[in-house]
Scaffold this active site. Structure first.
Site: not given
Length: 239
Positions: A8, A129
């Site tokens: 990330d 998500d």
């Protein structure tokens, strides 16, 4: 089963968040390119990269880092975060990205999604998500009124072949994946599912494998050495 080590990106560094909160970040490696090389040397066959800054901004803010990673490793790289135009998709594919993950755009710009899927087929993945069963967008800052199941069904009908499903409440917690939501999702659609969020042990991975989940993204558990990458790769090959 595919194992996707996660990188990330935030402000050019490799970080981990806790439950998707940007204020709760931990820097895992100041050099994401070096981290990608480490994963490749340990046997990773594909990398999962998210541009966290891009997810909020709506455009890639770590593009140069992503490009460097693609040049530094020989394995495929899939990238998500802030990709909301065909131009952005094409730019990433042009520097060696193998697959592109669309999130917010999948919910709010169906025409773009349809065109991207038409042009690039299996290279387009949709990231769903969810928080409390509802889809979150724009870097997890906004919560929609659409259930993750409804969006997954829409995506399947539009020709999407792979979904990355993340339960935000599990992300970065090492509390185990949301097996219940994954099971419901699996019963609702017939396309490839990649599980993300909360994976903490090889037992978690084995359970996902037993469920015939296509792939699993592992982040914090690798960085904190709760899971040994070489071992989990070997285990999934034997299953």
């Amino acid at each position: 089963m595919e194992i996707f080590p996660a990188i990330d990106l935030k402000e050019g560094r490799c970080v981990r968040l806790y439950q998707g909160e940007f204020s709760k970040e931990t820097v895992m490696n100041e050099d994401p390119v070096a981290q990608a090389i480490i994963f490749e040397k340990l046997g990773a066959e594909i990398l999962h990269i998210v541009d966290l800054d891009g997810a909020i901004a709506g455009e890639s803010l770590n593009f140069l880092v992503i490009e460097k990673i693609c040049k530094a490793v020989r394995i495929p790289v899939q990238v998500g975060g802030g990709i909301r135009s065909l131009k952005a998709v094409e730019k990433l594919l042009s520097v060696g990205v193998e697959k592109v993950i669309l999130g917010t755009a999948a919910l709010y710009d169906k025409s773009f999604l349809e065109e991207a899927v038409h042009l690039y087929k299996e290279k387009i993945i949709v990231g769903i998500d969810a928080k409390n069963g509802f889809v979150a967008t724009r870097g997890w800052l906004d919560l929609s009124e659409i259930s993750y199941i409804s969006l997954a069904k829409q995506m399947e009908s539009l020709g999407v072949q792979t979904i990355v499903f993340t339960d935000i409440s599990k992300d970065g917690t090492l509390a185990g994946p949301n097996f219940e939501q994954l099971t419901l999702l699996q019963k609702s659609v017939g396309i490839r599912l990649i599980a993300s969020g909360g994976v903490a042990s090889i037992q978690d991975v084995k359970k996902l494998n037993d469920m015939n989940i296509y792939g699993v993204i592992i982040g914090k558990a690798l960085y904190e050495k709760k899971i040994d990458l070489e071992e989990v790769l070997q285990v999934t090959k034997l299953c």
